[in-house]
Design a protein around this motif. Structure first.
Motif, mmCIF file in Angstrom:
data_model
loop_
_atom_site.group_PDB
_atom_site.id
_atom_site.type_symbol
_atom_site.label_atom_id
_atom_site.label_comp_id
_atom_site.label_asym_id
_atom_site.label_seq_id
_atom_site.Cartn_x
_atom_site.Cartn_y
_atom_site.Cartn_z
ATOM 1 N N THR A 285 1.933 5.335 -5.010
ATOM 2 C CA THR A 285 1.019 6.428 -5.344
ATOM 3 C C THR A 285 -0.138 5.917 -6.205
ATOM 4 N N GLY A 286 -1.156 6.754 -6.315
ATOM 5 C CA GLY A 286 -2.282 6.430 -7.185
ATOM 6 C C GLY A 286 -3.322 5.534 -6.564
ATOM 7 N N LYS A 287 -3.116 5.165 -5.314
ATOM 8 C CA LYS A 287 -4.094 4.342 -4.572
ATOM 9 C C LYS A 287 -4.349 2.988 -5.258
ATOM 10 N N LEU A 288 -3.318 2.471 -5.964
ATOM 11 C CA LEU A 288 -3.439 1.164 -6.609
ATOM 12 C C LEU A 288 -2.844 0.104 -5.698
ATOM 13 N N PRO A 289 -3.531 -1.006 -5.451
ATOM 14 C CA PRO A 289 -3.003 -2.037 -4.549
ATOM 15 C C PRO A 289 -1.833 -2.775 -5.193
ATOM 16 N N PRO A 290 -0.825 -3.155 -4.403
ATOM 17 C CA PRO A 290 0.307 -3.914 -4.947
ATOM 18 C C PRO A 290 -0.101 -5.364 -5.208
ATOM 19 N N ALA A 291 0.695 -6.028 -6.026
ATOM 20 C CA ALA A 291 0.448 -7.449 -6.300
ATOM 21 C C ALA A 291 0.619 -8.253 -5.009
ATOM 22 N N PRO A 292 -0.135 -9.342 -4.831
ATOM 23 C CA PRO A 292 -0.035 -10.137 -3.604
ATOM 24 C C PRO A 292 1.384 -10.600 -3.291
ATOM 25 N N PHE A 293 2.162 -11.002 -4.338
ATOM 26 C CA PHE A 293 3.511 -11.499 -4.052
ATOM 27 C C PHE A 293 4.441 -10.369 -3.568
ATOM 28 N N ILE A 294 4.150 -9.120 -3.935
ATOM 29 C CA ILE A 294 4.923 -7.979 -3.429
ATOM 30 C C ILE A 294 4.661 -7.807 -1.933
ATOM 31 N N THR A 296 3.701 -10.132 0.101
ATOM 32 C CA THR A 296 4.301 -11.282 0.789
ATOM 33 C C THR A 296 5.797 -11.066 0.981
ATOM 34 N N LYS A 297 6.465 -10.606 -0.066
ATOM 35 C CA LYS A 297 7.916 -10.387 0.016
ATOM 36 C C LYS A 297 8.237 -9.275 1.014
ATOM 37 N N ALA A 298 7.424 -8.200 1.002
ATOM 38 C CA ALA A 298 7.641 -7.093 1.941
ATOM 39 C C ALA A 298 7.435 -7.554 3.384
ATOM 40 N N GLU A 299 6.455 -8.414 3.594
ATOM 41 C CA GLU A 299 6.225 -8.970 4.928
ATOM 42 C C GLU A 299 7.455 -9.740 5.394
ATOM 43 N N GLU A 300 8.000 -10.568 4.514
ATOM 44 C CA GLU A 300 9.171 -11.387 4.865
ATOM 45 C C GLU A 300 10.390 -10.517 5.168
ATOM 46 N N LEU A 301 10.564 -9.446 4.390
ATOM 47 C CA LEU A 301 11.735 -8.577 4.551
ATOM 48 C C LEU A 301 11.514 -7.483 5.599
ATOM 49 N N GLU A 302 10.319 -7.431 6.188
ATOM 50 C CA GLU A 302 9.965 -6.438 7.211
ATOM 51 C C GLU A 302 10.061 -5.005 6.681
ATOM 52 N N VAL A 303 9.582 -4.819 5.458
ATOM 53 C CA VAL A 303 9.559 -3.495 4.836
ATOM 54 C C VAL A 303 8.117 -3.006 4.757
ATOM 55 N N PRO A 304 7.758 -1.942 5.466
ATOM 56 C CA PRO A 304 6.391 -1.428 5.379
ATOM 57 C C PRO A 304 6.080 -0.913 3.978
ATOM 58 N N ILE A 305 4.849 -1.135 3.551
ATOM 59 C CA ILE A 305 4.367 -0.559 2.297
ATOM 60 C C ILE A 305 3.264 0.432 2.638
ATOM 61 N N LEU A 306 3.402 1.645 2.129
ATOM 62 C CA LEU A 306 2.425 2.700 2.361
ATOM 63 C C LEU A 306 1.694 3.002 1.066
ATOM 64 N N SER A 307 0.418 3.262 1.165
ATOM 65 C CA SER A 307 -0.372 3.656 0.000
ATOM 66 C C SER A 307 -0.905 5.064 0.215
ATOM 67 N N VAL A 308 -0.710 5.920 -0.792
ATOM 68 C CA VAL A 308 -1.163 7.309 -0.665
ATOM 69 C C VAL A 308 -2.077 7.674 -1.826
ATOM 70 N N ASP A 309 -3.038 8.512 -1.544
ATOM 71 C CA ASP A 309 -3.971 8.979 -2.576
ATOM 72 C C ASP A 309 -3.465 10.306 -3.129
ATOM 73 N N LEU A 310 -2.213 10.278 -3.592
ATOM 74 C CA LEU A 310 -1.542 11.491 -4.077
ATOM 75 C C LEU A 310 -0.765 11.153 -5.338
ATOM 76 N N ASP A 311 -0.440 12.175 -6.126
ATOM 77 C CA ASP A 311 0.438 11.938 -7.267
ATOM 78 C C ASP A 311 1.882 11.923 -6.788
ATOM 79 N N THR A 312 2.781 11.474 -7.653
ATOM 80 C CA THR A 312 4.182 11.300 -7.270
ATOM 81 C C THR A 312 4.835 12.622 -6.861
ATOM 82 N N LEU A 313 4.597 13.683 -7.633
ATOM 83 C CA LEU A 313 5.233 14.974 -7.351
ATOM 84 C C LEU A 313 4.830 15.497 -5.977
#
Length: 363
Positions: A285-294, A296-313
């Motif tokens: 949330t918060g439209k903040l980009p993840p760290a590059p190593f995150i 990379t790790k998500a790519e290796e583990l085949e876990v999609p990362i989604l970014s949303v322009d919304l608050d957590t609630l």
């Protein structure tokens, strides 16, 4: 002269109770018994493209899955949406939809016509297509699907019995938590039977059937996919919120499986903990980009990362709502509902009540 088919209308007391799933599981069992079945959904919601008629997406899916020929499919006669309702309210639409239902009675042969009802007992009333009105027009028996919430669900069924009368053939209690199965079986089922409400099935809760694809979450959240767009078919069974410290998060995540984890784009330690657990996607949330190593790790583990322009609630509310409105279009879910219906639904009792005799049992 061809014999007239019998009609069974699958209804529910509230939307998303499991009607489509019930029809898929039931249809498979009926076909295994050698019965010639047809299917239709008079009142539609999810429309597909067709040059000749209204085509309901669920009807297309069921027809394809059951390999039904064209002469065993009945048309959707009305798409229920805001436009059609406003036209009716303004008296711009004066169609006699109950009269249109008479085409349902012209089914050429067959043993049983399964009709999928609207979301509630009342839905369609504006067009004279409520559950009871449809049943009366085509002379159908009604199987009512109810999502079990608590023992108070018995009152909903008693009320439905008063309204549907002898049309109500029986009920299917769906989505029963494992710890509630004994209470339902020993208290609720006998009581309903005494009230003239046959309980034809009791399906236990299934996380798999409630699961949603990562792709569906992308659509609902209008999310940006930051990595692994090729894995949007992964199924999410539970939701976790990464708002605690990392030690608590590790314990929390370790108790869950196939999660979507919602956390801030700046919570690197929570993101890492999630990737080391049974996580199907990260929702930042918060439209903040993840760290590059995150990434990379998500790519290796085949876990999609989604970014949303919304608050957590807001994000959690949308995901929760998506879980409650899931549709049954994945092969693994189809297999699951077939197995549940085979194990927990009394098909023999249903056939007896409909006065139908299996033609033959297929291998």
């Amino acid at each position: 002269m061809l014999k007239a088919a019998k009609y069974l209308l699958i209804g529910s007391t509230e939307a998303y109770s499991g009607k489509s799933a019930t029809i898929l599981g039931l249809s498979y069992q009926l076909q295994q018994q050698g019965l010639d079945i047809a299917y239709g959904k008079p009142l539609g919601n999810y429309l597909g493209e067709s040059q000749t008629a209204i085509v309901e997406a669920d009807v297309q899916f069921v027809a394809q899955l059951l390999n039904l020929p064209q002469n065993r499919l009945l048309p959707t006669i009305l798409a229920l949406d805001e436009v059609t309702i406003r036209k009716r309210l303004r008296n711009e639409d004066r169609s006699d939809y109950r009269q249109l239902l008479t085409q349902y009675l012209q089914m050429p042969g067959g043993d049983l016509v399964l009709l999928e009802g609207a979301g509630t007992l009342e839905e369609g009333s504006l067009f004279d297509l409520s559950l009871l009105q449809v049943a009366e027009e085509v002379d159908a028996a009604i199987l009512l699907v109810t999502r079990y919430k608590s023992i108070f669900s018995v009152e909903t069924l008693l009320s439905a019995k008063k309204r549907l009368g002898d049309r109500l053939l029986g009920v299917l209690l769906n989505d029963i938590p494992t710890e509630q199965l004994e209470v339902v079986d020993t208290d609720m089922r006998p009581f309903l039977e005494q009230q003239g409400i046959p309980v034809l099935g009791m399906l236990p809760k299934s996380d798999l059937l409630r699961s949603v694809s990562v792709g569906e979450l992308v659509n609902q959240l209008q999310a940006e996919v930051l990595c692994r767009p090729d894995r949007l078919d992964l199924l999410v069974e539970s939701l976790a919120i990464g708002a605690m410290n990392v030690n608590a998060a590790l314990r929390y995540f370790g108790q869950r499986r196939n999660m979507a984890v919602v956390t801030g784009g700046d919570r690197v330690e929570i993101q890492l903990a999630a990737l080391e657990s049974s996580t199907q996607c990260l929702i930042l949330t918060g439209k903040l980009p993840p760290a590059p190593f995150i990434l990379t790790k998500a790519e290796e583990l085949e876990v999609p990362i989604l970014s949303v322009d919304l608050d957590t609630l807001t994000t959690v509310e949308i995901v929760d709502r998506t879980f409650g409105q899931v549709r049954l279009h994945e092969p693994i879910k189809v297999q699951c509902i077939r197995q549940l219906m085979a194990n927990h639904f009394d098909i023999d009792r249903l056939l007896s009540q409909l006065d139908l005799t299996p033609a033959a049992t297929l291998p």
